[in-house]
Design a protein around this motif. Structure first.
Motif, short mmCIF file in Angstrom:
data_model
loop_
_atom_site.label_atom_id
_atom_site.label_comp_id
_atom_site.label_asym_id
_atom_site.label_seq_id
_atom_site.Cartn_x
_atom_site.Cartn_y
_atom_site.Cartn_z
N GLU A 65 0.83 -1.21 0.00
CA GLU A 65 0.00 0.00 0.00
C GLU A 65 0.86 1.25 0.00
OE1 GLU A 65 -3.15 1.95 3.10
OE2 GLU A 65 -3.27 -0.21 2.77
N ALA A 66 1.94 1.23 0.76
CA ALA A 66 2.85 2.38 0.78
C ALA A 66 3.55 2.55 -0.56
CB ALA A 66 3.89 2.21 1.89
N SER A 67 3.87 1.47 -1.22
CA SER A 67 4.55 1.58 -2.52
C SER A 67 3.62 2.10 -3.60
CB SER A 67 5.14 0.23 -2.93
OG SER A 67 4.13 -0.70 -3.21
N GLU A 69 1.62 4.63 -3.14
CA GLU A 69 1.55 6.08 -2.97
C GLU A 69 2.60 6.75 -3.84
OE1 GLU A 69 -0.56 7.97 -1.13
OE2 GLU A 69 -1.65 6.12 -0.70
N PRO A 70 2.25 7.79 -4.57
CA PRO A 70 3.22 8.47 -5.45
C PRO A 70 4.44 9.02 -4.70
CG PRO A 70 0.99 9.19 -5.94
CD PRO A 70 0.90 8.35 -4.71
#
Length: 89
Positions: A65-67, A69-70
């Motif tokens: 999920e963090a990856s 994010e732009p």
């Protein structure tokens, strides 16, 4: 005269790191291994205990999920953390 010496430690990524975690304290012991591996730029393949697989899966979902994010796409590419489930030996 005192001898001059230079000591240094070179830290470079290994590539793919396999992490095997036991059933007791599954999230604590996994994050204890994941943090240094990620900081050094390695890709992770985690094998949690077959008794407690959910915590590793949830942590991998958070990393994915963090990856997405732009702002973090350059630092955490897709496939950074992978989880393999199954029975031990």
């Amino acid at each position: 005269p005192p001898m001059a010496a230079l000591n240094y430690t070179e830290r470079s990524p290994l590539g793919v790191v396999g992490l095997i975690t036991p059933w007791n304290l599954p999230l604590y012991l996994l994050t204890w291994k994941v943090a240094p591996a990620l900081m050094m730029g390695n890709t992770i393949v985690a094998k949690p205990s077959e008794v407690t697989p959910t915590t590793a899966t949830m942590l991998a979902e958070l990393v994915a999920e963090a990856s997405a994010e732009p702002a973090f796409a350059d630092y955490a590419p897709a496939g950074l953390m992978n989880v393999v489930h199954g029975l031990g030996p």
